[in-house]
Design an enzyme around this catalytic site. Structure first.
Site: not given
Length: 450
Positions: A44, A246, A263, A274, A353, A357, A364, A387, A391, A408, A410
């Protein structure tokens, strides 16, 4: 659960948005926009409630169990809202509710009904419209709408017909959300400032032996102090963990000699920040770290400089790819020539990547990236991240000094009439600034770098 509607000064902002959506769907279209429902963590115990971005964009209401219906040219009023009726017992336990009596004045809608009257009233609200817009990803709502159609078909002989076409609400609504109003840009600036303050606090807290989750905690304290929350689960990735795009475990100990990639961003008043920064744990970049970091920074600066009205959304990415590929060739991590390496995608094992975005109520954010198959041109009022990253897997076939490095950088960028504005420019990102910040020689808010 705390009932929150828009402040009186903001009510007209939400009314303007609804009018724009009504214009977009046309006088023969009707739209249904559902609120989010409470989600249960266990037994609950609910998760903290977060309203649907679409519903909040049109109402400013932060209650679950609500529904907005937009009915162009309807005599009784174009904007109808269904909300939970006030329940004194529930309010004692969970806090005040809006209720049907207060909803018209607080939300600036024409009519309000109890949420349990939907089945009774919705078929009548759909009467006479040709198209019904609703979110296609809400399968339960789509199924219910088909049931309302059946109710209307029973009156077909009396000239009562249901809408003949179902349309995805995401089309018109998300295009409206993509171009931010002055009101939204103010909130995105605030989210950017809070996100920046959190990154600066985290950088000052980095040292050998601190754990990744402790850095995340420093940032979340800053978010909470501004009455905000994380816009997504923070990523704090030390050493080779930064090569996992991620990574969210945040469970490793930081060590001198490594980099830490952070990040994270704040959500404040339903708008997201972001930011990503990468710092040396001991406050000084090694030579290989410095080489790769400067390469990513050069790529990010080139990508940001490409942002302007009428420029393709893909242009910043192309700039970043060109800079990174050239640098990887010069460092000997991939083979040239540069143009051939770009065409064949040789950079992709190191930069896999996209460069950015959309950003807004969702980190996003919504809005199409292509129109009729082509990358869309940028317009003033769009907000996007920039960004690029590099890697290098720990087992990559490259000189050992580069292995396990993940970087990275960003920032959040607003497209303006003149070009662009970096909303997150407060956070240091040059090598000299970072090393000065982490040694205590630089206050990015109050002191210039000597």
């Amino acid at each position: 659960m705390q009932a929150i509607g828009p402040a009186p000064a903001e009510r007209r902002e939400y009314q303007r948005r609804r009018k724009r959506l009504i214009k977009a769907i046309g006088k023969r279209g009707v739209a249904i926009i559902p609120a989010a429902t409470e989600q249960w963590r266990n037994h609950d115990n609910p998760w903290p409630f977060r309203q649907s971005s679409d519903f909040h964009y049109l109402t400013g209401l932060a209650e679950p169990d609500a529904l907005l219906v937009l009915c162009p040219k309807r005599a009784e009023g174009e904007v109808v809202c269904f909300v939970s009726p006030r329940d004194p017992e529930r309010e004692r336990w969970e806090g005040p509710q809006l209720g049907t009596e207060r909803a018209p004045a607080v939300l600036g809608v024409d009519q309000a009904f109890a949420i349990d009257e939907i089945e009774e009233r919705l078929p009548d609200l759909l009467r006479g419209y040709n198209k019904l817009y609703l979110p296609f990803d809400d399968h339960e709502l789509v199924a219910r709408a088909l049931g309302w159609f059946d109710d209307l078909r029973r009156g077909a002989r009396a000239g009562i017909l249901p809408p003949q076409t179902l349309k995805d609400l995401a089309g018109p609504l998300h295009e409206l959300r993509l171009i931010k109003s002055a009101h939204e840009i103010d909130r995105l600036r605030r989210a950017a400032v809070v996100s920046a303050e959190a990154h600066i606090a985290a950088a000052r807290g980095v040292h050998d032996g601190i754990w990744e989750y402790e850095i995340a905690a420093i940032m979340q304290k800053v978010f909470a102090s501004a009455h905000g929350e994380p816009s997504f689960a923070p990523i704090v990735a030390g050493g080779s963990n930064a090569c996992v795009l991620h990574y969210r475990a945040n469970a490793a100990e930081l060590k001198d000699g490594d980099l830490v990639l952070v990040d994270a961003g704040a959500e404040v008043d339903y708008y997201a920040g972001d930011i990503t920064r990468t710092w040396p744990v001991d406050g000084r970049f090694s030579v290989p770290q410095r080489e790769l970091y400067q390469l990513v920074l050069d790529a990010q600066i080139a990508a940001i400089e490409a942002i302007a009205p009428d420029v393709s959304f893909n242009a910043p990415h192309e700039e970043a790819v060109a800079v990174i590929t050239r640098g990887l060739v010069e460092l000997g991590l991939i083979e040239g020539p540069v143009e051939e390496a770009i065409d064949e995608g040789r950079y992709r094992p190191f930069f896999m990547h996209r460069t950015g975005h959309w950003l807004g109520s969702d980190v996003h954010d919504v809005g199409r990236y292509r129109i009729d198959g082509d990358w869309r041109p940028l317009e003033p009022g769009m907000v996007m991240t920039v960004e690029p990253g590099i890697y290098v897997d720990p087992d990559a076939d490259v000189p050992e000094a580069y292995r396990g490095i993940g970087i990275r950088i960003e920032d959040d960028v607003l497209v303006t009439e003149e070009g662009h504005e970096v909303l997150t420019r407060q956070v240091p990102k040059t090598i000299d600034e970072i090393e000065a910040l982490m040694s205590g020689r630089f206050d990015p808010v109050n002191e210039p770098l000597e």
